[in-house]
Enzyme design. Structure first.
Site, PDB file in Angstrom:
ATOM      1  N   ARG A 238       0.668  -1.261   0.160  1.00  0.00           N
ATOM      2  CA  ARG A 238       0.067  -0.086  -0.042  1.00  0.00           C
ATOM      3  C   ARG A 238       1.009   1.115  -0.097  1.00  0.00           C
ATOM      4  NH1 ARG A 238      -1.856   1.021   4.287  1.00  0.00           N
ATOM      5  NH2 ARG A 238      -1.126  -0.516   5.550  1.00  0.00           N
TER       6      ARG A 238
ATOM      7  N   TYR B  34      -1.476  -3.424  -6.668  1.00  0.00           N
ATOM      8  CA  TYR B  34      -1.444  -4.307  -5.503  1.00  0.00           C
ATOM      9  C   TYR B  34      -2.215  -4.053  -4.246  1.00  0.00           C
ATOM     10  CZ  TYR B  34       1.731  -7.262  -2.409  1.00  0.00           C
ATOM     11  OH  TYR B  34       1.831  -8.242  -1.780  1.00  0.00           O
TER      12      TYR B  34
ATOM     13  N   LYS C 141      -9.679  -2.330   1.822  1.00  0.00           N
ATOM     14  CA  LYS C 141      -9.210  -1.250   2.627  1.00  0.00           C
ATOM     15  C   LYS C 141     -10.136   0.067   2.210  1.00  0.00           C
ATOM     16  CE  LYS C 141      -6.143  -3.497   4.722  1.00  0.00           C
ATOM     17  NZ  LYS C 141      -6.241  -4.011   6.013  1.00  0.00           N
TER      18      LYS C 141
ATOM     19  N   HIS D 147     -10.156  -2.146  11.850  1.00  0.00           N
ATOM     20  CA  HIS D 147      -8.851  -3.129  11.131  1.00  0.00           C
ATOM     21  C   HIS D 147      -8.609  -3.927  12.394  1.00  0.00           C
ATOM     22  CE1 HIS D 147      -4.706  -3.012   9.373  1.00  0.00           C
ATOM     23  NE2 HIS D 147      -5.347  -4.034   8.919  1.00  0.00           N
TER      24      HIS D 147
ATOM     25  N   SER E  90      -0.994  -3.269  10.337  1.00  0.00           N
ATOM     26  CA  SER E  90      -0.498  -4.230   9.375  1.00  0.00           C
ATOM     27  C   SER E  90       0.722  -4.750   9.557  1.00  0.00           C
ATOM     28  CB  SER E  90      -0.469  -3.253   8.147  1.00  0.00           C
ATOM     29  OG  SER E  90      -1.519  -2.593   7.518  1.00  0.00           O
TER      30      SER E  90
ATOM     31  N   CYS F 262       1.249  -6.982  11.931  1.00  0.00           N
ATOM     32  CA  CYS F 262       1.581  -7.445  13.256  1.00  0.00           C
ATOM     33  C   CYS F 262       0.676  -8.212  14.100  1.00  0.00           C
ATOM     34  CB  CYS F 262       0.908  -5.807  14.085  1.00  0.00           C
ATOM     35  SG  CYS F 262       2.280  -4.197  13.681  1.00  0.00           S
TER      36      CYS F 262
ATOM     37  N   ASP G 190      -8.894  -9.482   9.060  1.00  0.00           N
ATOM     38  CA  ASP G 190      -8.368  -8.167   8.937  1.00  0.00           C
ATOM     39  C   ASP G 190      -9.287  -7.179   8.945  1.00  0.00           C
ATOM     40  OD1 ASP G 190      -6.096  -6.661   7.901  1.00  0.00           O
ATOM     41  OD2 ASP G 190      -7.308  -6.179   6.148  1.00  0.00           O
TER      42      ASP G 190
ATOM     43  N   ARG H  78       2.522 -11.918  -0.356  1.00  0.00           N
ATOM     44  CA  ARG H  78       0.970 -12.487   0.380  1.00  0.00           C
ATOM     45  C   ARG H  78       0.573 -13.612  -0.481  1.00  0.00           C
ATOM     46  NH1 ARG H  78      -1.412  -8.478   4.258  1.00  0.00           N
ATOM     47  NH2 ARG H  78       0.195  -7.027   4.594  1.00  0.00           N
TER      48      ARG H  78
END
Ligand code: GTP
Ligand code: SPV
Ligand code: MN
Length: 602
Positions: free
Chosen positions: A87, A215, A224, A244, A266, A268, A295, A388
């Site tokens: 991002r 991406y 998001k 989130h 993100s 974590c 998420d 990912r």
């Protein structure tokens, strides 16, 4: 668009438009076709057959490489443009009439100026390309919070990914009916030039325009962009919350089941926590964790019970690969064993894939994520740090039985967590909701590879939502404080930190499956079953209340990292000033009071 203009479109495009019965979608799509001028238009109706075709076409176009059919059936490798791997927050904008609406933490563009800037980029951008039209639903079908979106994209990778990450296809038109309430998501990879990359949100128009990136969160616009930025704005207006957060179900010995929602920034630990497998001793006594979401959570207060409930708007995972393996996250490994897209990992000679941390020892050679020959001593990483997997949630062996329930699940505890090598203890509980909101609002975390920029810098990431709040952060905080009065018996709020390090730079806490030991305390506290000690920071477990049996951890070392160090807390407060100053005169009074109380406790 006037009828005569529609009539000028090629017949094949007109036929697609005629097949769409919702007149609002038809009109918007015809406008987008006119702007983008695609060679072909493909309307995605959903389903396995269509996905197979997208992969087959993607292979022909060089977008996908099929992986070993025995080891990884129906799995594909995708290599993104090396300039487009995460991002990009600096290219992400909230577009509103005034800057005050976007607030001090968002990049802002004035609404009309943004449309005027982006329209020329989209003009003709799909010449000689195929436009995919992706109707999709975020949220379980029939849920009061379910939202319909339609994404237009020229990326076959995005089309295939959206098929897994959302409930994509004709279901969306069924859900939408004749209504005009859908998020208009226009996306083009364009020429993938970072200087012409814009992810623009128009919360007041229920619209997202994303140009120049293919991406993840920049391009899968249901995630998001819709489910956090647009949805957080809607939630603020309508009295619910888009966060989130992972959602997981925990079954204890004896069968009691509780759900927790946890916000970590993100990369974590949300996916890992959501898919947690307790250690053997816990499993044998009846502990079990199931995944609702990994998420994003949409939370609302049930009108009759006044309890907080949550749904996961997504239907798939876009999960971090480095560090993921059969020891740390077996459920993720099962989830990505078939029907999965791997992005920016290394390719092995037998058509298998590899990333840093997948196995103890690296393969002798591979093709790295940019397509170059790679050996362990070449000095480069084989996989990108933000590589990912994309997989549908049905692949998850630990999927919770309520994952598709439109009524959602009740939330017993809310957990905030950051990546902090020091200062923040492994666990403590907020004294009350308002203080819990303060803890979330001042959450600090070291930056990760999930977003472009420097890695490892501590920054304030309120509620792990800094990059995802679609409106003014001051109003967002007020919204959180006000939720308390709507909820009867509100969830307890905790902070955790799996990432404490010792002097040798090693993680103090084993993490992953062992995090169940912390969850055990969190649940006991939430159900009023265990004593806690008051510290300056919050309620702390007593020595012995966190089960360390069978762990290779020294109880005194555990106690030491749980200890609140007044000097480092003072430094933490100074670091928080950065955020407070940004909010300046708009800081909600609860924040000021909480802070003063905390300072006075030192
Ligand atoms: P996003 O998808 O970016 O939102 O990330 P996420 O919050 O879902 O993070 P994820 O679970 O994918 O974890 C990110 C990284 O942290 C991975 O490399 C994990 O292996 C690592 N990680 C996750 N949980 C733990 C933990 O409990 N301890 C330690 N040491 N590392 C962890
Ligand atoms: C995050 O960065 O929090 C992610 C990955 O979940 S992305 O979808 O790229 O935003
Ligand atoms: Mn995330």
């Amino acid at each position: 668009m006037p009828v005569d203009k529609i009539n000028k479109l090629p017949e094949s495009h007109r036929n697609i438009l005629k097949g769409i019965s919702n007149l609002h979608v038809r009109k918007w799509l015809s406008e987008c076709i006119e702007i983008c001028n695609p060679d072909q238009v493909v309307l995605c109706g959903g389903g396995a057959e269509e996905l197979r075709k997208l992969f087959a076409d993607g292979m022909k176009a060089g977008v996908f490489i099929e992986l070993n059919r025995q080891k990884l059936p129906n799995c594909y490798l995708h290599r993104s443009n090396p300039n487009d791997v995460a991002r990009t927050e600096k290219c992400t904008y909230i577009c509103t009439p005034t800057q005050a609406m976007a607030g001090p933490t968002n990049n802002w563009m004035e609404t009309r100026a943004a449309y005027q800037k982006l329209e020329p980029l989209f003009r003709g951008c799909m010449k000689d390309r195929t436009m995919y039209v992706l109707p999709f639903v975020m949220g379980p079908l029939g849920s009061p919070l379910a939202k319909v979106g339609v994404q237009i994209t020229d990326s076959i990778y995005v089309a295939a990914s959206m098929g897994m990450m959302t409930r994509m296809g004709s279901v969306a038109f069924n859900e939408l009916g004749d209504s005009n309430e859908f998020t208009r998501c226009l996306h083009s990879v364009g020429d993938c030039n970072p200087d012409r990359r814009y992810i623009c949100h128009f919360p007041m128009d229920n619209t997202v325009w994303s140009f120049g990136s293919g991406y993840g969160g920049n391009a899968l616009l249901g995630k998001k962009c819709l489910a956090l930025r647009i949805a957080s704005y809607l939630g603020y207006q309508q009295g619910w919350m888009a966060e989130h957060m992972l959602i997981s179900g925990i079954t204890e010995p004896g069968g009691r089941k509780s759900y927790v929602a946890a916000a970590f920034p993100s990369a974590c630990g949300k996916t890992n926590f959501a898919m947690l497998i307790p250690p053997e001793s816990y499993r044998q006594s009846g502990w079990k964790v199931t995944t609702v979401g990994d998420d994003i959570a949409w939370l609302w207060v049930d009108k009759t019970t006044r309890k907080l409930r949550a749904v996961n708007p997504e239907s798939g995972y876009f999960g971090v690969l480095p560090g993921t393996n059969w020891k740390t996250n077996p459920n993720a490994m099962h989830t990505m064993a078939h029907d999965t897209i791997y992005t920016n990992v290394a390719l092995l000679p037998d058509g298998d894939v590899w990333w840093e941390g997948k196995t103890d020892s690296p393969p002798p050679h591979a093709i790295d994520w940019i397509g170059q020959p790679w050996t362990p001593d070449c000095g480069r990483k084989a996989a990108h740090p933000n590589s990912r997997f994309t997989a549908p949630m049905v692949n998850n062996p630990a999927l919770d039985s309520a994952a598709n329930d439109p009524a959602g699940v009740p939330v017993t505890a809310i957990i905030f967590g950051g990546r902090r090598k020091d200062v923040i203890p492994i666990v403590y509980e907020a004294f009350n909701w308002d203080y819990g909101v303060y803890i979330g609002a001042t959450l600090g975390s070291e930056t990760t590879a999930a977003a472009a920029g420097k890695v490892g810098l501590v920054r304030r990431d309120p509620m792990a939502m800094l990059p995802f709040i679609g409106y003014n952060i001051a109003d967002y905080f007020i919204h959180w404080f006000r939720m308390r009065s709507r909820i009867a018996d509100c969830p307890r709020i905790f902070q955790v930190n799996w990432f404490r390090k010792n002097d040798r730079g090693e993680f103090v806490w084993p993490g992953y499956g062992e995090n169940i030991r912390i969850l055990e305390w969190i649940l006991k506290r939430s159900h009023g079953e265990v004593y806690a000690i008051e510290s300056q920071l919050g309620w702390m477990p007593r020595a012995g209340d966190i089960n360390l049996d069978g762990l290779n951890i020294d109880p005194t070392e555990f106690a030491a990292v749980q200890q609140v160090d007044a000097e480092s807390l003072k430094a933490e407060f100074l670091a928080e000033e950065e955020l407070f100053l940004k909010l300046a005169g708009e800081l909600p009074k609860e924040m000021i009071f909480m802070r003063e109380l905390l300072v006075s406790r030192l």
